[in-house]
Write an enzyme that holds these catalytic residues in place. Structure first.
Site, PDB file in Angstrom:
ATOM      1  N   THR A  23      17.220  46.839 -23.307  1.00 22.68           N
ATOM      2  CA  THR A  23      17.186  45.481 -22.752  1.00 22.68           C
ATOM      3  C   THR A  23      16.546  45.585 -21.373  1.00 22.68           C
ATOM      4  O   THR A  23      16.577  46.646 -20.759  1.00 22.68           O
ATOM      5  CB  THR A  23      18.599  44.896 -22.582  1.00 22.68           C
ATOM      6  OG1 THR A  23      19.300  45.706 -21.642  1.00 22.68           O
ATOM      7  CG2 THR A  23      19.366  44.883 -23.899  1.00 22.68           C
ATOM      8  N   GLU A  49      20.017  42.800 -28.693  1.00 20.72           N
ATOM      9  CA  GLU A  49      21.249  43.274 -29.340  1.00 20.72           C
ATOM     10  C   GLU A  49      21.458  42.718 -30.742  1.00 20.72           C
ATOM     11  O   GLU A  49      22.344  43.152 -31.454  1.00 20.72           O
ATOM     12  CB  GLU A  49      22.470  42.889 -28.473  1.00 20.72           C
ATOM     13  CG  GLU A  49      22.622  43.676 -27.188  1.00 20.72           C
ATOM     14  CD  GLU A  49      21.884  43.074 -26.006  1.00 20.72           C
ATOM     15  OE1 GLU A  49      20.920  42.304 -26.222  1.00 20.72           O
ATOM     16  OE2 GLU A  49      22.253  43.371 -24.854  1.00 20.72           O
ATOM     17  N   LYS A  60      27.582  25.321 -11.327  1.00 22.36           N
ATOM     18  CA  LYS A  60      28.914  24.731 -11.300  1.00 22.36           C
ATOM     19  C   LYS A  60      29.027  23.859 -10.060  1.00 22.36           C
ATOM     20  O   LYS A  60      29.143  24.334  -8.957  1.00 22.36           O
ATOM     21  CB  LYS A  60      29.977  25.828 -11.303  1.00 22.36           C
ATOM     22  CG  LYS A  60      29.877  26.674 -12.556  1.00 22.36           C
ATOM     23  CD  LYS A  60      31.082  27.569 -12.760  1.00 22.36           C
ATOM     24  CE  LYS A  60      30.858  28.430 -13.979  1.00 22.36           C
ATOM     25  NZ  LYS A  60      30.089  29.647 -13.715  1.00 22.36           N
ATOM     26  N   TRP A  62      29.696  21.177 -15.047  1.00 25.32           N
ATOM     27  CA  TRP A  62      28.645  22.144 -15.345  1.00 25.32           C
ATOM     28  C   TRP A  62      27.311  21.436 -15.506  1.00 25.32           C
ATOM     29  O   TRP A  62      27.226  20.404 -16.157  1.00 25.32           O
ATOM     30  CB  TRP A  62      28.950  22.884 -16.650  1.00 25.32           C
ATOM     31  CG  TRP A  62      30.011  23.916 -16.514  1.00 25.32           C
ATOM     32  CD1 TRP A  62      31.059  23.896 -15.640  1.00 25.32           C
ATOM     33  CD2 TRP A  62      30.137  25.123 -17.277  1.00 25.32           C
ATOM     34  NE1 TRP A  62      31.828  25.016 -15.806  1.00 25.32           N
ATOM     35  CE2 TRP A  62      31.288  25.785 -16.809  1.00 25.32           C
ATOM     36  CE3 TRP A  62      29.386  25.696 -18.301  1.00 25.32           C
ATOM     37  CZ2 TRP A  62      31.712  27.000 -17.340  1.00 25.32           C
ATOM     38  CZ3 TRP A  62      29.804  26.902 -18.834  1.00 25.32           C
ATOM     39  CH2 TRP A  62      30.952  27.549 -18.348  1.00 25.32           C
TER      40      TRP A  62
HETATM   41  P1  ADP Z   1      16.102  40.927 -22.370  1.00 23.21           P
HETATM   42  O1  ADP Z   1      15.116  40.150 -21.558  1.00 23.21           O
HETATM   43  O2  ADP Z   1      17.378  41.225 -21.684  1.00 23.21           O
HETATM   44  O3  ADP Z   1      15.540  42.044 -23.176  1.00 23.21           O
HETATM   45  P2  ADP Z   1      16.499  39.499 -24.772  1.00 23.21           P
HETATM   46  O4  ADP Z   1      15.098  39.395 -25.211  1.00 23.21           O
HETATM   47  O5  ADP Z   1      17.463  40.294 -25.504  1.00 23.21           O
HETATM   48  O6  ADP Z   1      16.514  39.869 -23.323  1.00 23.21           O
HETATM   49  O7  ADP Z   1      17.014  38.054 -24.472  1.00 23.21           O
HETATM   50  C1  ADP Z   1      18.154  37.478 -24.985  1.00 23.21           C
HETATM   51  C2  ADP Z   1      18.463  36.184 -24.283  1.00 23.21           C
HETATM   52  O8  ADP Z   1      17.327  35.329 -24.248  1.00 23.21           O
HETATM   53  C3  ADP Z   1      19.516  35.367 -24.986  1.00 23.21           C
HETATM   54  O9  ADP Z   1      20.797  35.833 -24.719  1.00 23.21           O
HETATM   55  C4  ADP Z   1      19.242  33.987 -24.419  1.00 23.21           C
HETATM   56  O10 ADP Z   1      19.819  33.806 -23.153  1.00 23.21           O
HETATM   57  C5  ADP Z   1      17.762  33.970 -24.271  1.00 23.21           C
HETATM   58  N1  ADP Z   1      17.147  33.283 -25.403  1.00 23.21           N
HETATM   59  C6  ADP Z   1      16.609  33.824 -26.498  1.00 23.21           C
HETATM   60  N2  ADP Z   1      16.133  32.866 -27.313  1.00 23.21           N
HETATM   61  C7  ADP Z   1      16.389  31.682 -26.719  1.00 23.21           C
HETATM   62  C8  ADP Z   1      16.151  30.306 -27.051  1.00 23.21           C
HETATM   63  N3  ADP Z   1      15.525  29.958 -28.143  1.00 23.21           N
HETATM   64  N4  ADP Z   1      16.593  29.382 -26.174  1.00 23.21           N
HETATM   65  C9  ADP Z   1      17.222  29.711 -25.047  1.00 23.21           C
HETATM   66  N5  ADP Z   1      17.459  30.974 -24.683  1.00 23.21           N
HETATM   67  C10 ADP Z   1      17.061  31.949 -25.503  1.00 23.21           C
END
Ligand code: ADP
Length: 537
Positions: free
Chosen positions: A184, A329, A436, A441
């Site tokens: 990640t 994940e 917040k 929210w």
């Molecule tokens: P990283 O940048 O940590 O590698 P990931 O690609 O695993 O991240 O990103 C996961 C996160 O991206 C999700 O938990 C969510 O917050 C955000 N995300 C993914 N798809 C969407 C979506 N369609 N709309 C809003 N947020 C999204």
């Protein structure tokens, strides 16, 4: 009593064998790093994956060893996907957009033994070579003619595989064996490694194909802009092997012009990418007055798709934007908002509103929302809480990381969401980004989505900053489109038409650009620091 059916392991090599037998001539087209268009098919990929596997064994790489890549979406990367994992080795795809130090940290943490690199990223590797202590060999993914002179420290990919046999009997092993590793991006703290298994990968591919998900089959022409260095290009290499769809790989050409050319020449029907990529493509198409004629669907995920984007795809290009949600994940597909007859029958404005939701989980994954005491909240489309997920392609722990990550068998996504009575999920916000304000929210995502609907706004970012009376209030940062102007009052007036009054940002700041993470998301951490005192007087 146990059933009496065969326990054939779900292995990635079985995808390759299937593809070779069932659609050997299905095409894989690549815009190469060298600039030209290259064409192969599953027979070719299969033969060269076998050569990769033999070559790695010759170099002494053993099952379980990590083989790293720093590479674009190309046929050579496909060969590594299947050749490495098929042999029982672990393919570690590294994101070249990470900071060099982070990249070196990841390679060392993963104990990568060998690194396959596209020409583009050689300078990056050279700059941190002394920190890549576990890496014994570096292979440059090009042919002999493209090898830089005087670099006896590098192996040429084509020369490496050329002497090897084009046939192999792929080994059988436990389907739970690790197949690939993706870190990640770690916006806070060190990156964490998500270790996929053969079983999770094959099940994810199976689930991805059906109509409620990506709806791919032999007739699809799929162009994943989402990189193979991030969450396995959302699993597309495996889905394509299973479906026999034609695959079009853009290599380094992810800008509007290159993408449009490839889409049009190859008649792509399904595209996959993050919102910033689609923004670039839409802007380019507007500038040349062209339409996406062959494309039926475009999948968007990684960040929320704004209404303006859903509309632009539909109204200008007759493309249904499939909103999907997932994480590194979760392999990553967690939910998909695929077109259904019911959805398409709705009046357009109502349908667009529904498309703003991130969709429904595919069979295999379960979603629920919970409050701070882990009590499950109702699926009424209104209650929002921490989004939890479980399923056979969701991580249960991180690589070489002891901490427990599950709560009663569920993974906490870090997102806040609603679920409606039809199980459509909508992300309210990242938990750390929710604002917040006086006990209420405010969703930064909703505000950003509204703000980018203004015709002069290219990109919008909302952060919560400290406020003497309300604890936190929203601050709106705007990047304007080229040759466009807008005032603070105009922006606030526009936003105000779509939101509750107390959501109105306390200030609007125009900025030349906004920071992004290595996976293309708005990077809010430095902005929160920079503007921490902005409303404190
Ligand atoms: P990283 O940048 O940590 O590698 P990931 O690609 O695993 O991240 O990103 C996961 C996160 O991206 C999700 O938990 C969510 O917050 C955000 N995300 C993914 N798809 C969407 C979506 N369609 N709309 C809003 N947020 C999204």
């Amino acid at each position: 009593m146990l059933g009496l059916m065969m326990d054939r392991p779900l292995l990635i090599s079985s995808l390759l064998t299937f593809a070779t037998h069932s659609h050997p001539r299905a095409e894989i087209v690549t815009r190469r790093v060298e600039g030209d268009i290259h064409r192969t098919n599953w027979l070719g990929i299969s033969q060269r994956s076998a050569q990769v596997a033999h070559a790695l064994a010759r170099l002494g790489i053993k099952p379980g060893d990590r083989v790293a890549t720093l590479a674009w979406n190309t046929y050579r990367h496909m060969e590594l996907y299947f050749g490495v994992s098929g042999s029982g080795m672990v393919l570690h795809t590294i994101n070249p957009r990470l900071f060099p130090e982070q990249l070196a940290w990841i390679a060392s943490h993963a104990e990568d033994r060998i690194l396959f690199v596209d020409l583009t990223f050689l300078p990056l590797v050279d700059a941190i070579r002394s920190q890549l202590k576990s890496i014994e060999k570096i292979v440059l993914m090009c042919d002999a003619a493209a090898m830089p002179a005087g670099r006896s420290d590098l192996i040429c990919y084509e020369e490496l595989i050329a002497p090897e046999a084009t046939h192999i009997t792929w080994p059988d092993f436990d389907e739970r064996t690790a197949s690939s590793l993706c870190y990640t991006s770690g916006t806070t703290g060190n990156p964490k490694g998500v270790l996929y298994s053969h079983r999770s990968t094959v099940l994810h591919a199976l689930a991805s194909l059906h109509k409620g998900a990506l709806n791919v089959d032999r007739d699809s022409v799929i162009l994943p802009v989402v990189p193979m260095f991030h969450v396995n290009a959302w699993g597309i290499p495996y889905s394509v092997a299973m479906s026999g769809a034609k695959l079009v790989l853009p290599g380094p050409g992810m800008d509007g012009k290159n993408l449009y050319e490839l889409i049009d020449n190859e008649q792509a029907t399904l595209l996959l990418g993050v919102p910033t990529v689609w923004l670039g493509l839409l802007t380019y198409l507007d500038s040349i007055g062209k339409r996406l004629d062959s494309v039926k669907h475009a999948v968007v995920g990684g960040s929320a798709a704004p209404l303006s984007m859903i509309k632009a795809f539909d109204e200008k290009h007759d493309v249904f934007l499939i909103h999907a949600w997932g994480m590194t994940e979760t392999s990553p597909l967690g939910s998909v908002n695929a077109p259904t007859a019911e959805l398409m029958a709705l009046p357009k404005e109502e349908r667009y509103k529904k498309q703003l939701k991130q969709g429904r989980p595919m069979y295999g994954v379960e979603l629920k929302i919970v409050d701070d005491d882990d009590n499950e909240l109702p699926r009424d489309g209104k209650a929002f809480g921490r989004l939890m997920i479980r399923g056979p392609w969701v991580t249960k722990g991180y690589f070489h990381h002891d901490a427990e990550v599950l709560t009663d068998g569920w993974f906490d996504t870090g997102d806040v969401a609603t679920l409606d009575p039809d199980n459509y999920m909508q992300i309210v916000d990242r938990r750390k980004d929710v604002i917040k304000s006086g006990g209420e929210w405010i969703s930064s995502i909703d505000l950003e989505n509204v703000a980018v609907g203004h015709p002069a706004v290219k990109e919008a970012c909302v952060i919560g900053v400290a406020h003497p009376k309300w604890d936190e209030r929203p601050l709106l940062l705007i990047v304007l489109k080229d040759n466009h102007t807008a005032t603070k009052a105009e922006i606030l007036g526009f936003v105000g038409q779509h939101i509750a009054k107390f959501w109105t940002p306390d200030d609007v700041i125009f900025v030349p650009d906004l920071p992004h993470t290595a996976t293309g998301k708005l990077h809010k951490v430095p902005l929160r620091e920079q503007y921490a005192q902005h409303l404190m007087g």
